[in-house]
Every structure is written in C-alpha cells, then in structure tokens.
Design a protein around this motif. Structure first.
Motif, short mmCIF file in Angstrom:
data_model
loop_
_atom_site.label_atom_id
_atom_site.label_comp_id
_atom_site.label_asym_id
_atom_site.label_seq_id
_atom_site.Cartn_x
_atom_site.Cartn_y
_atom_site.Cartn_z
N GLY A 80 0.77 -1.21 -0.08
CA GLY A 80 0.07 -0.07 -0.06
C GLY A 80 0.77 0.96 -0.07
O GLY A 80 0.52 2.19 -0.86
N THR A 81 1.86 1.18 0.69
CA THR A 81 3.02 2.41 0.89
C THR A 81 3.61 2.65 -0.46
O THR A 81 3.73 3.83 -0.71
CB THR A 81 3.87 2.48 2.10
OG1 THR A 81 3.04 1.99 3.32
CG2 THR A 81 4.48 3.34 2.11
N LEU A 82 3.95 1.69 -0.95
CA LEU A 82 4.73 1.65 -2.39
C LEU A 82 3.74 2.03 -3.47
O LEU A 82 4.10 2.93 -4.33
CB LEU A 82 5.15 0.26 -2.60
CG LEU A 82 6.26 -0.22 -1.86
CD1 LEU A 82 6.83 -1.68 -2.48
CD2 LEU A 82 7.66 0.63 -2.22
N THR A 83 2.50 1.77 -3.50
CA THR A 83 1.54 2.15 -4.37
C THR A 83 1.28 3.51 -4.25
O THR A 83 1.07 4.57 -5.28
CB THR A 83 0.17 1.41 -4.32
OG1 THR A 83 0.44 -0.10 -4.49
CG2 THR A 83 -0.81 1.81 -5.26
N LEU A 84 1.03 4.17 -2.96
CA LEU A 84 0.66 5.49 -2.64
C LEU A 84 2.02 6.23 -3.23
O LEU A 84 2.06 7.38 -3.71
CB LEU A 84 0.66 5.76 -1.15
CG LEU A 84 0.27 7.10 -0.85
CD1 LEU A 84 -1.04 7.76 -1.61
CD2 LEU A 84 0.06 7.12 0.72
N SER A 85 3.24 5.79 -2.98
CA SER A 85 4.51 6.52 -3.32
C SER A 85 4.63 6.68 -4.96
O SER A 85 4.79 7.87 -5.35
CB SER A 85 5.68 5.74 -3.11
OG SER A 85 5.65 5.94 -1.50
N LEU A 86 4.09 5.53 -5.47
CA LEU A 86 4.17 5.73 -6.84
C LEU A 86 3.34 6.57 -7.28
O LEU A 86 3.40 7.37 -8.27
CB LEU A 86 3.85 4.09 -7.51
CG LEU A 86 3.71 3.89 -9.05
CD1 LEU A 86 5.31 4.30 -9.62
CD2 LEU A 86 3.13 2.75 -9.59
N LEU A 87 1.99 6.34 -7.10
CA LEU A 87 1.08 7.40 -7.64
C LEU A 87 1.34 8.68 -7.15
O LEU A 87 1.16 9.71 -8.10
CB LEU A 87 -0.48 6.99 -7.07
CG LEU A 87 -1.11 5.52 -7.30
CD1 LEU A 87 -2.27 5.36 -6.41
CD2 LEU A 87 -1.17 5.62 -8.84
N THR A 88 1.83 9.06 -6.07
CA THR A 88 2.30 10.53 -5.58
C THR A 88 3.43 10.96 -6.73
O THR A 88 3.32 12.14 -7.30
CB THR A 88 2.65 10.56 -4.35
OG1 THR A 88 1.78 9.92 -3.46
CG2 THR A 88 3.13 11.89 -3.82
N GLY A 89 4.28 10.01 -7.00
CA GLY A 89 5.46 10.49 -7.90
C GLY A 89 4.85 10.54 -9.24
O GLY A 89 5.32 11.81 -9.84
N ALA A 91 1.68 11.65 -10.13
CA ALA A 91 0.94 12.93 -10.13
C ALA A 91 1.89 14.24 -9.92
O ALA A 91 1.70 15.01 -10.67
CB ALA A 91 0.22 13.07 -8.80
N PHE A 92 3.05 14.25 -9.21
CA PHE A 92 3.91 15.30 -9.21
C PHE A 92 4.64 15.42 -10.55
O PHE A 92 4.92 16.76 -10.88
CB PHE A 92 4.84 15.25 -8.11
CG PHE A 92 4.26 15.64 -6.75
CD1 PHE A 92 4.16 17.12 -6.57
CD2 PHE A 92 3.80 14.90 -5.71
CE1 PHE A 92 3.63 17.64 -5.20
CE2 PHE A 92 3.31 15.41 -4.72
CZ PHE A 92 3.26 16.74 -4.39
N SER A 93 4.98 14.30 -11.11
CA SER A 93 5.68 14.26 -12.42
C SER A 93 4.74 15.08 -13.50
O SER A 93 5.06 15.90 -14.49
CB SER A 93 5.88 13.08 -12.97
OG SER A 93 7.05 12.58 -12.14
N PHE A 94 3.37 14.50 -13.34
CA PHE A 94 2.53 15.11 -14.32
C PHE A 94 2.26 16.61 -14.00
O PHE A 94 2.33 17.55 -14.95
CB PHE A 94 1.06 14.46 -14.24
CG PHE A 94 0.13 14.97 -15.29
CD1 PHE A 94 0.49 14.78 -16.59
CD2 PHE A 94 -0.99 15.68 -14.86
CE1 PHE A 94 -0.57 15.18 -17.59
CE2 PHE A 94 -1.88 15.95 -15.79
CZ PHE A 94 -1.76 15.57 -17.33
N LEU A 95 2.31 17.09 -12.83
CA LEU A 95 2.13 18.52 -12.54
C LEU A 95 3.35 19.34 -12.77
O LEU A 95 3.32 20.46 -13.49
CB LEU A 95 1.98 18.69 -10.89
CG LEU A 95 1.85 20.21 -10.40
CD1 LEU A 95 0.41 20.73 -10.66
CD2 LEU A 95 1.84 20.00 -8.79
N LEU A 96 4.52 18.77 -12.69
CA LEU A 96 5.69 19.25 -13.33
C LEU A 96 5.69 19.57 -14.77
O LEU A 96 6.10 20.69 -15.36
CB LEU A 96 7.18 18.63 -12.86
CG LEU A 96 7.47 18.85 -11.20
CD1 LEU A 96 8.52 18.03 -11.17
CD2 LEU A 96 7.83 20.45 -11.11
#
Length: 110
Positions: A80-89, A91-96
């Motif tokens: 779960g933590t790995l999945t959340l980290s992946l999705l956060t990464g 999202a931030f990559s897309f935002l940049l």
C-alpha cells in the motif's frame, strides 16, 4: 579487512570505505555537471537521463545485499505504501510537466 558489503568481484579491487564512495560520487557528479553544461548549449538533455539511470543502478552493481542494507536501501513489504508513493510520484511528475508546458506556451505568446 572484510568486504562483505561489496560483491565478491568488486571486493578484489575496491574497499567499502569513504574513498570508494567519494570516487564514485565525483565521477558521476562530474559527468552529470559537464553534460548539463553541454545540454544548456545544445538543448539535448537526453544523455543526462542515462547518467541518472546509471547513478541509480550503481548500488546494485557494486554492493551486496548487506552493503545495500548498510547504506539504507532495503525492500518493503508494505504494498500500500509503495503504491501510494508511486501514484504520488506520477502525480507530481505530471504536475511538473503541466507547469513546463504552461511556461513554454506563455513564453511563445510573448
């Protein structure tokens, strides 16, 4: 000196010490710095990605499992933590990416 931190092949040539770490750091950072300077002139940033990839896999090339654990690289059992980290990464990559696109569109209009 016992070099359990390095893979057996590399332990014949190197010691797991500050000198080894600094040499790797200087090599990778110097190459990356020079490539960034060249990329600023030419606009070709492709090789920088290759250097970043190489710097990411260096611990897996040189270090044994014990060595990777000693420098803080360990596997996680919390999916779960790995999945959340992946999705956060992502999202931030897309935002940049969107910020970059927006800045070029505004720049082209002026």
């Amino acid at each position: 000196m016992n070099n359990n931190e390095l893979r057996p092949f590399w332990a014949r040539y190197f010691n797991f010490d500050l000198k080894f770490g600094l040499v790797l750091l200087v090599l990778v950072c110097t190459v990356r710095f020079l490539l960034v300077l060249k990329a600023n002139q030419t606009g070709n940033y492709g090789p920088i990605g290759a250097v970043m990839f190489i710097s990411a896999i260096i611990p897996f090339i040189f270090l044994s499992k014990k060595g990777r654990k000693k420098i803080g690289i360990s596997s996680s059992t919390k999916i779960g933590t790995l999945t959340l980290s992946l999705l956060t990464g992502i999202a931030f990559s897309f935002l940049l990416y969107l910020i970059g696109i927006q800045s070029f569109v505004i720049q082209d209009l002026t």
